[in-house]
Design an enzyme around this catalytic site. Structure first.
Site, PDB file in Angstrom:
ATOM      1  N   THR A  10       0.848  -1.189   0.000  1.00 13.15           N
ATOM      2  CA  THR A  10       0.000   0.000   0.000  1.00 13.15           C
ATOM      3  C   THR A  10       0.887   1.242   0.000  1.00 13.15           C
ATOM      4  O   THR A  10       1.979   1.224   0.558  1.00 13.15           O
ATOM      5  CB  THR A  10      -1.019  -0.019   1.165  1.00 13.15           C
ATOM      6  N   CYS A  15      -3.057   7.757   7.724  1.00 18.44           N
ATOM      7  CA  CYS A  15      -3.647   6.407   7.682  1.00 18.44           C
ATOM      8  C   CYS A  15      -2.699   5.403   8.336  1.00 18.44           C
ATOM      9  O   CYS A  15      -1.496   5.634   8.433  1.00 18.44           O
ATOM     10  CB  CYS A  15      -3.892   5.968   6.245  1.00 18.44           C
ATOM     11  N   HIS A  57      -5.528  -0.999   4.975  1.00 16.40           N
ATOM     12  CA  HIS A  57      -5.141   0.419   4.935  1.00 16.40           C
ATOM     13  C   HIS A  57      -6.314   1.228   5.506  1.00 16.40           C
ATOM     14  O   HIS A  57      -7.310   1.453   4.842  1.00 16.40           O
ATOM     15  CB  HIS A  57      -4.848   0.800   3.482  1.00 16.40           C
TER      16      HIS A  57
END
Lengths: 149, 125, 158
Positions: free
Chosen positions: C22, C28, C45
């Site tokens: 990711t 995040c 994620h």
């Protein structure tokens, strides 16, 4: 050791102990809230290098969240002694981390055993302590700290 | 993991629970635990039980961690049991002294699964 | 095969040779699971701590929130054969970014919310690389379980 140092060290300590031990994001609040309600206070003496104390004023909803998270159990299923033990252990960790934060890892200090206290009148020099407010993802709590120089 | 039977000495039941949970969360299961509220109780347990790791707090009533450790280190049959101190009294001078006295590691509270994991990775051969 | 997952998405795999990746985690948080025994990997994620702020979004993209995303990841991981007793949990991301009203640090709160959810479910983070002000790209290799992080300047492993 100024009042400002003490306040800064306490803010840093509360933020780190709450995030690492209780998993709650705390934020220092500059302005004292208008209505602050509490039913129980947690107290620990600082013995050396200078004397003083730390008091935690935690409202019931926050005490519930803290204890239920740490024990991962329902508040109603826990004994009063388990609840007190949990909150006092947190205060104990706060006190130790606060002294290290304030004095550095090279300094020696001594603190007492923490205790639940129902009567503020028993506490000496309460008017001399600093009141520091925090938001714990919603609920407000207060820490009073005093260190005589 | 080489430690299978662990004595935890801490006056707070919450702290003992946190220590056990962190060990499990760090991936170490099916261990046998013995619990004591202070050094005195710890010594009594060690008279009848064999353990391969002692985790102790420092500030405890009746007998604190420093005395407990000294007594362990001066006992012929207990002096070789590895000791880990888990305490909120985080201090370089104290840590150095404890290590000189034979303590394997000093870990600051609050304990976390990550701290246990790091300790086990460092000491497990 | 390489699987790139976007914000709010998750992927689990037991296929040797697979990589789950990711990109550009800011505030995040990526939660990465790896069962060292069965060589099963999983990654999510996550963007925000609580689904209560947007229940519609939580329905359409549950992986966006800690409280709706983590249960899904854990369920999928378990269904594939992942066992908590042999699983290592790592987290990355959570850079310091304030929310719109500048009242709290979203990255920090994401990291705390992940740990709180895990703790309540008897699980804990064993390695972490969170906070600060950097962007992190993270990948896990299903063969080895190695978790690699990178940004424009560096590459490192946790």
């Amino acid at each position: 050791m100024t009042e400002e140092n003490i306040k800064e060290a306490m803010i840093k300590t509360i933020e780190s102990v709450f995030s690492d031990m209780v998993f709650i994001d705390t934020l220092h609040i500059e302005k004292s809230p208008e209505n602050f309600d509490y039913t129980q206070i947690l107290y620990i003496d600082i013995i050396s290098p200078s004397n003083g104390y730390i008091i935690a004023y935690l409202p019931l909803d926050l005490r519930k969240t803290i204890v239920e998270t740490i024990h991962s159990t329902d508040w109603d299923e826990m004994h009063a002694s388990e609840i007190d033990d949990c909150l006092l252990e947190i205060l104990n960790v706060i006190a130790g981390n606060f002294m290290t934060e304030l004095l550095g890892r090279g300094a020696k200090y001594n603190i007492s055993f923490p205790a639940v206290n129902y009567d503020e009148e028993d506490i000496e020099q309460l008017d001399k302590s600093q009141e520091i407010y925090f938001s714990a993802e919603g609920p407000i709590f207060r820490i009073n700290v005093l260190l005589n120089s | 993991m080489k430690y299978k039977r662990i004595l935890i000495t801490d006056d707070s039941a919450t702290s003992r629970m946190i220590i056990k949970r962190c060990i499990e969360m760090a991936g170490f299961f099916d261990l046998e635990y013995f619990e004591a509220e202070d050094g005195l109780q710890g010594l009594t347990i060690l008279d009848s039980e064999k353990v391969d790791l002692i985790i102790t707090d420092l500030k405890m009533p009746k007998m604190g961690g420093k005395t407990f450790i000294r007594k362990l280190k001066s006992s012929e049959d207990k002096k070789d049991i590895p000791i880990v101190v888990v305490s909120s009294l985080d201090n370089e001078i104290l840590e150095a002294r404890l290590k000189r006295e034979g303590v394997l590691a000093v870990i600051g509270k609050p304990l976390s699964p990550a701290k246990v994991f790091d300790f086990m990775e460092e000491t497990d051969d | 095969m390489r699987y790139d997952i976007g914000i709010g998405h998750l992927k689990t795999s037991s296929t040797q040779g697979d990589e789950i990746k990711t990109y550009a985690l800011g505030s995040c948080v990526a939660v990465i699971l790896y069962d060292r025994k069965t060589k099963i990997a999983g990654m999510i994620h996550i963007a925000l701590p609580e689904s209560a702020v947007n229940t519609d979004k939580a329905k359409s993209l549950p992986g966006y929130f800690v409280d709706t995303g983590l249960p899904l990841l854990l369920k999928e991981f378990k269904e594939l054969g992942g066992d908590r007793k042999t699983t290592v949990i790592k987290i990355a991301g959570g850079s310091s970014i304030m929310d719109e009203n500048k009242t709290f640090d979203i990255g920090k709160r994401n990291g705390i919310a992940v740990k709180r959810y895990l703790w309540k479910n008897g699980l804990g983070v064993m390695k972490e690389d969170i906070g600060g002000n950097i962007s992190r790209t993270v990948s896990i290799d299903v063969d080895t379980g190695r978790v690699l992080l990178s940004n424009a300047k560096d590459k490192w492993e946790i």
